[in-house]
Design a protein around this motif. Structure first.
Motif, short mmCIF file in Angstrom:
data_model
loop_
_atom_site.label_atom_id
_atom_site.label_comp_id
_atom_site.label_asym_id
_atom_site.label_seq_id
_atom_site.Cartn_x
_atom_site.Cartn_y
_atom_site.Cartn_z
N LEU A 287 0.71 -1.27 0.04
CA LEU A 287 -0.05 0.06 -0.05
C LEU A 287 0.82 1.31 -0.05
O LEU A 287 0.49 2.38 -0.44
CB LEU A 287 -1.09 0.10 1.30
N HIS A 288 2.11 1.22 0.57
CA HIS A 288 2.91 2.31 0.55
C HIS A 288 4.17 2.19 -0.38
O HIS A 288 5.13 3.01 0.00
CB HIS A 288 3.35 2.43 2.16
N GLY A 289 3.82 1.53 -1.57
CA GLY A 289 4.71 1.57 -2.52
C GLY A 289 6.08 0.82 -2.15
O GLY A 289 6.89 0.85 -3.12
N TYR A 290 6.11 -0.30 -1.49
CA TYR A 290 7.35 -1.07 -1.16
C TYR A 290 7.17 -2.21 -2.32
O TYR A 290 5.98 -2.75 -2.32
CB TYR A 290 7.47 -1.55 0.17
N GLY A 291 8.31 -2.44 -2.99
CA GLY A 291 8.24 -3.54 -4.05
C GLY A 291 9.53 -3.65 -4.42
O GLY A 291 10.42 -2.84 -4.29
N PRO A 292 9.88 -4.78 -5.36
CA PRO A 292 11.44 -5.39 -5.60
C PRO A 292 11.60 -4.27 -6.75
O PRO A 292 13.17 -3.74 -7.00
CB PRO A 292 11.11 -6.71 -6.58
N ASP A 293 10.74 -3.36 -7.37
CA ASP A 293 10.97 -2.44 -8.39
C ASP A 293 11.11 -0.91 -7.93
O ASP A 293 11.27 -0.05 -8.49
CB ASP A 293 10.22 -2.04 -9.54
N THR A 294 10.77 -0.89 -6.54
CA THR A 294 10.80 0.47 -5.94
C THR A 294 11.43 0.70 -4.68
O THR A 294 11.83 1.75 -3.98
CB THR A 294 9.33 0.77 -5.33
N ALA A 295 12.18 -0.38 -4.03
CA ALA A 295 12.79 -0.58 -2.86
C ALA A 295 14.08 -1.56 -3.08
O ALA A 295 13.83 -2.44 -3.54
CB ALA A 295 11.87 -0.86 -1.61
N VAL A 296 15.00 -1.04 -2.26
CA VAL A 296 16.00 -2.10 -1.93
C VAL A 296 15.80 -3.03 -0.70
O VAL A 296 15.47 -2.27 0.27
CB VAL A 296 17.45 -1.61 -1.58
N ILE A 297 15.53 -4.56 -1.07
CA ILE A 297 15.16 -5.28 -0.10
C ILE A 297 16.24 -6.12 0.47
O ILE A 297 17.00 -6.73 -0.39
CB ILE A 297 14.07 -6.15 -0.63
N MET A 298 16.60 -6.08 1.47
CA MET A 298 17.76 -7.02 2.19
C MET A 298 17.27 -7.94 3.07
O MET A 298 16.39 -7.49 3.99
CB MET A 298 18.81 -6.14 2.85
N GLN A 299 17.93 -9.08 3.02
CA GLN A 299 17.62 -10.23 4.25
C GLN A 299 18.78 -9.81 5.30
O GLN A 299 19.71 -9.67 4.90
CB GLN A 299 17.90 -11.50 3.59
N ASN A 300 18.51 -9.65 6.48
CA ASN A 300 19.26 -9.55 7.82
C ASN A 300 19.68 -10.97 8.16
O ASN A 300 19.03 -11.76 8.46
CB ASN A 300 18.50 -8.96 8.83
N GLN A 301 21.03 -11.01 7.86
CA GLN A 301 21.81 -12.08 7.99
C GLN A 301 21.86 -12.60 9.43
O GLN A 301 22.10 -13.67 9.83
CB GLN A 301 23.16 -12.27 7.62
N SER A 302 21.52 -11.61 10.48
CA SER A 302 21.45 -12.08 11.74
C SER A 302 20.18 -12.49 12.13
O SER A 302 19.97 -13.01 13.44
CB SER A 302 21.85 -10.97 12.47
N ALA A 303 19.23 -12.53 11.39
CA ALA A 303 17.84 -12.92 11.79
C ALA A 303 17.86 -14.38 11.56
O ALA A 303 18.38 -14.77 10.31
CB ALA A 303 16.72 -12.32 11.06
#
Length: 413
Positions: A137-153
């Motif tokens: 809803l707030h514009g987050y997606g693979p073409d609009t945001a850098v998506i990182m996986q937290n390796q400590s999670a």
């Protein structure tokens, strides 16, 4: 698309309420700790990716031990115009980290680096659907945001689902013109359902007809009178005893629906006028079925339940009929046999009035009906400790979606 302050304020209010629900029930942090050097490398990689892509959103999947989030949220690490959001599907784990970071202060429910009107926020819910929809809803997606996986999670199937849903969805405009043949409205009702006058009175003028199957051996006289007095379109009345099988009841109703689109509503559900107006426009799109968010209103009409799947509670209620389309499962029934894309209409919320219209005794009897339909395999109980959210908060999230929808790829339909 909502501005950053609006979206982050929504994340803050939503996550804070969900975390309050688990106050004092946290558990120690899990997963490997991230060394300071690794944090610097991860932060540098995030900045580099933001610059390379030109994007202004950074989404970190998993709070982990909390240190990478603190590092990325520190002053002068990210460009000043970047909106940074940490997303997590384990409220208990997040609660434990937040308390430990605040020197064991049990009243702290969000990290010190997160601010309600800033651009650094934490979004938490055990429901992947809730996380996905709020982000989308707030514009987050693979073409609009850098998506990182937290390796400590630790590995999280819920966050994997969020990532897949974000990758599989795309925004599409809703046509301004309605379908040439508007949907039929269909319902299975019990004669003693409270508020049936208001239920029928909400009927929009565009509806072709309403088809109702009554849980009774014969169509009650009051049913015909009620519909005649309050419904502005023709109503087809059928009678069939439920006999503990909700799918069979809905399929009996579906068999009376002519070819085209159908919208199923329960007797304790309502649509706002602006949502009713969107239904025939959604039917004009090349989408086989639509999932509508459902808000269970409680404790009053200005609040709804959230957290742990209580919202968005996506319901596949508007769909194209066909030879293989049918309902399955005696209780908590699902639609099967739909061929084609499935969409989500974020601004077309079903308003669930069950807790407002029914007494506790009536609700208990309804849940007993559900129990009987599962032959004792599932026990349904009313819970009083689920969190709630002001409907206005979700209204703000949906504000820019009255002319747009989300369509999922075939893999996630």
């Amino acid at each position: 698309m909502a501005s950053a302050p609006q979206s982050t304020h929504l994340f803050y209010e939503y996550s804070s309420t969900v975390l309050q629900f688990r106050l004092g029930r946290g558990h120690p942090a899990a997963g490997a700790e991230t060394a300071p050097a690794d944090m610097d490398v991860a932060a540098a990689r995030a900045v580099r990716m933001l610059k390379q892509t030109g994007r202004s959103r950074l989404l970190l999947l998993g709070l982990g031990d909390g240190r990478l989030a603190r590092r990325l949220a520190a002053p002068d690490v990210l460009p000043p115009d970047v909106e940074f959001t940490v997303c997590d599907a384990d409220p208990e784990h997040v609660r434990a980290i937040v308390v430990s970071e605040s020197s064991g202060n049990p009243s702290r429910i969000v990290p010190e680096w997160a601010h309600p009107f800033g651009n650094k926020q934490l979004l938490v819910d055990a429901s992947p659907q809730a996380l996905f929809l709020l982000l989308a809803l707030h514009g987050y997606g693979p073409d609009t945001a850098v998506i990182m996986q937290n390796q400590s999670a630790p590995p999280s199937p819920g966050l994997q689902d969020v990532r897949r849903l974000l990758a599989s969805s795309s925004r599409h405009d809703i046509p301004s013109e309605p379908a040439s043949s508007p949907p039929v409205i269909a319902s299975i009702l019990h004669p003693d359902e409270p508020g049936l006058d208001a239920f029928f009175a909400q009927t929009p003028d565009w509806a072709r007809q309403w088809i109702v199957v009554w849980d009774a051996p014969d169509v009650p006289d009051m049913a015909r009178r009620m519909a005649r007095e309050h419904c502005p379109v023709p109503v087809t009345h059928l009678a069939r005893e439920l006999a503990g099988d909700f799918s069979a009841q809905r399929n009996a109703c579906l068999s009376a629906v002519p070819a085209g689109h159908v919208l199923f509503l329960d007797g304790d559900e309502r649509l706002a006028p602006e949502s009713w107006a969107l239904i025939p426009r959604l039917a004009a799109m090349d989408v086989a079925g639509w999932r509508l968010p459902r808000r269970t209103l409680y404790p009053d009409a200005r609040h709804c339940k959230i957290g742990y799947g209580l919202w968005p509670d996506l319901q596949l209620r508007l769909f194209r009929t066909g030879p293989g389309v049918r309902f399955e499962r005696p209780v908590h029934e699902r639609v099967a046999g739909i061929e084609g894309f499935i969409g989500i209409a974020p601004a077309t919320s079903i308003l669930h009035h069950s807790r407002l219209l029914k007494t506790p005794d009536r609700l208990a009897r309804k849940l007993q009906t559900f129990d009987n339909a599962t032959q004792g395999a599932v026990s349904h109980r009313l819970a009083g400790d689920y969190p709630t959210c002001e409907c206005a908060v979700l209204d703000a999230a949906e504000a820019s979606w009255h002319s747009a929808s989300l369509v999922l790829s075939a893999d996630h339909a």
